[in-house]
Write an enzyme that holds these catalytic residues in place. Sequence first.
Site, PDB file in Angstrom:
ATOM      1  CG  ASP A  50      -1.707   1.314   1.308  1.00 32.32           C
ATOM      2  OD1 ASP A  50      -2.624   1.495   0.479  1.00 32.32           O
ATOM      3  OD2 ASP A  50      -1.387   2.166   2.163  1.00 32.32           O
ATOM      4  CE1 TYR A  55       0.315   7.567   3.573  1.00 32.03           C
ATOM      5  CE2 TYR A  55       0.742   5.543   2.389  1.00 32.03           C
ATOM      6  CZ  TYR A  55      -0.068   6.302   3.199  1.00 32.03           C
ATOM      7  OH  TYR A  55      -1.260   5.785   3.647  1.00 32.03           O
ATOM      8  CE  LYS A  81      -3.954   4.918   1.295  1.00 28.52           C
ATOM      9  NZ  LYS A  81      -2.598   4.336   1.107  1.00 28.52           N
ATOM     10  N   GLY A 220      -2.557   1.265  10.841  1.00 32.98           N
ATOM     11  CA  GLY A 220      -2.456   1.922  12.143  1.00 32.98           C
ATOM     12  C   GLY A 220      -2.713   0.995  13.310  1.00 32.98           C
ATOM     13  CB  SER A 224       0.814   6.794  15.360  1.00 35.36           C
ATOM     14  OG  SER A 224      -0.162   7.088  14.398  1.00 35.36           O
ATOM     15  N   GLY A 225       2.389   3.992  16.988  1.00 30.04           N
ATOM     16  CA  GLY A 225       3.561   3.647  17.777  1.00 30.04           C
ATOM     17  C   GLY A 225       3.312   3.358  19.235  1.00 30.04           C
ATOM     18  CB  ILE A 226       0.833   4.617  21.698  1.00 30.03           C
ATOM     19  CG1 ILE A 226       0.784   4.662  23.226  1.00 30.03           C
ATOM     20  CG2 ILE A 226      -0.487   4.145  21.099  1.00 30.03           C
ATOM     21  CD1 ILE A 226      -0.200   5.664  23.774  1.00 30.03           C
ATOM     22  CB  ALA A 228       5.167  -0.450  18.601  1.00 24.10           C
ATOM     23  N   PRO A 230       4.856   1.718  24.437  1.00 27.19           N
ATOM     24  CG  PRO A 230       3.657   0.533  26.043  1.00 27.19           C
ATOM     25  CD  PRO A 230       4.468   0.350  24.805  1.00 27.19           C
TER      26      PRO A 230
END
Length: 325
Positions: A50, A55, A81, A220, A224-226, A228, A230
């Site tokens: 994707d 991006y 997109k 997502g 966005s990372g939290i 992965a 925290p």
Amino acid sequence: MKRTRLANGLDVTAIGLGSAPLGGLFSAVSDADAEATLAAGWSAGIRFYDTAPLYGFGLAERRLGAFLRQQQRDSFAISTKVGRLLRPDPSSTEDDHYKGAPALRPQFDFSYDGVMRSVEESLDRLGLDRVDVLLVHDPDDHYDAAVNGAFRALMRLRDDGTIKAIGSGMNQSEMLTRFAEAVPVDCFLLAGRYTLLDQGALDALFPVCRQRGIGILLGGIYNSGILANPHTGAKFNYQDADVALVARALALDELCRKHGTELKAAALQFCMAHPAVTVAVMGARNAAEVADNIAMSERTVPPAFWQELRAKNLVDARAPLPRGA
């Protein structure tokens, strides 16, 4: 790797590779690391990719195309997109989100003609003769233009066989639900709205997609990372997470540690357990992250973890849990 049917005879792998990180999301990525990332995904069996003009302002499309042009075209599927045209802006400073991106800036254009130009420009950056899936990207404030312009163009391209599937990619579920009821779409890319921290898609989107046979490309997954890693300052939905979200993520992480598993594994397997989810689209910026994503999809998460997650009401009661939970 497990394969699944997305739409109109389009079979894809159940895990896809998202290219936003390869466009320099949050930190720059070298050409060599981008190529190694894509090679690692290919070696792992990933055959769905994707991307989007947004991006890295074309950088992700160029990098992805350079790699995929080396592969047999019918051996993979790719989505990009529409809704943003990239135009030169020599006066622009470095973008807050995309690092190392060229001096271009996206301009919203959801018109019929704008979408047709967007497709041509994406194919030029990719160096491919076609894409398989086209998604209307982030039309949050442009519903009417998307329905009357962008989707009309995409339906023409699908009807003439140029592409196989159409839909929309957004960070919200409410407008996707409206599109599902108004437009004959095949799939949606939903980012960050069905995770261990946010199950808003259960209210209306997933039921209508199940009813109408609309596939879900889920992005997502780590918010966005939290989910992965925290910690204070972690990202949620591309912004710094607030104190309450960090506390919830840390509580989930503690529960995972109690049961001898990892938060990333629980986050990914929770999402893939919902029957509406067709593909888990996982971003990566290096080969190690690709390998880690694959490992997390296969890591054992004890049934006792899911049972305690449910008992403590840490997820919506309507959310299905993985088999054996």
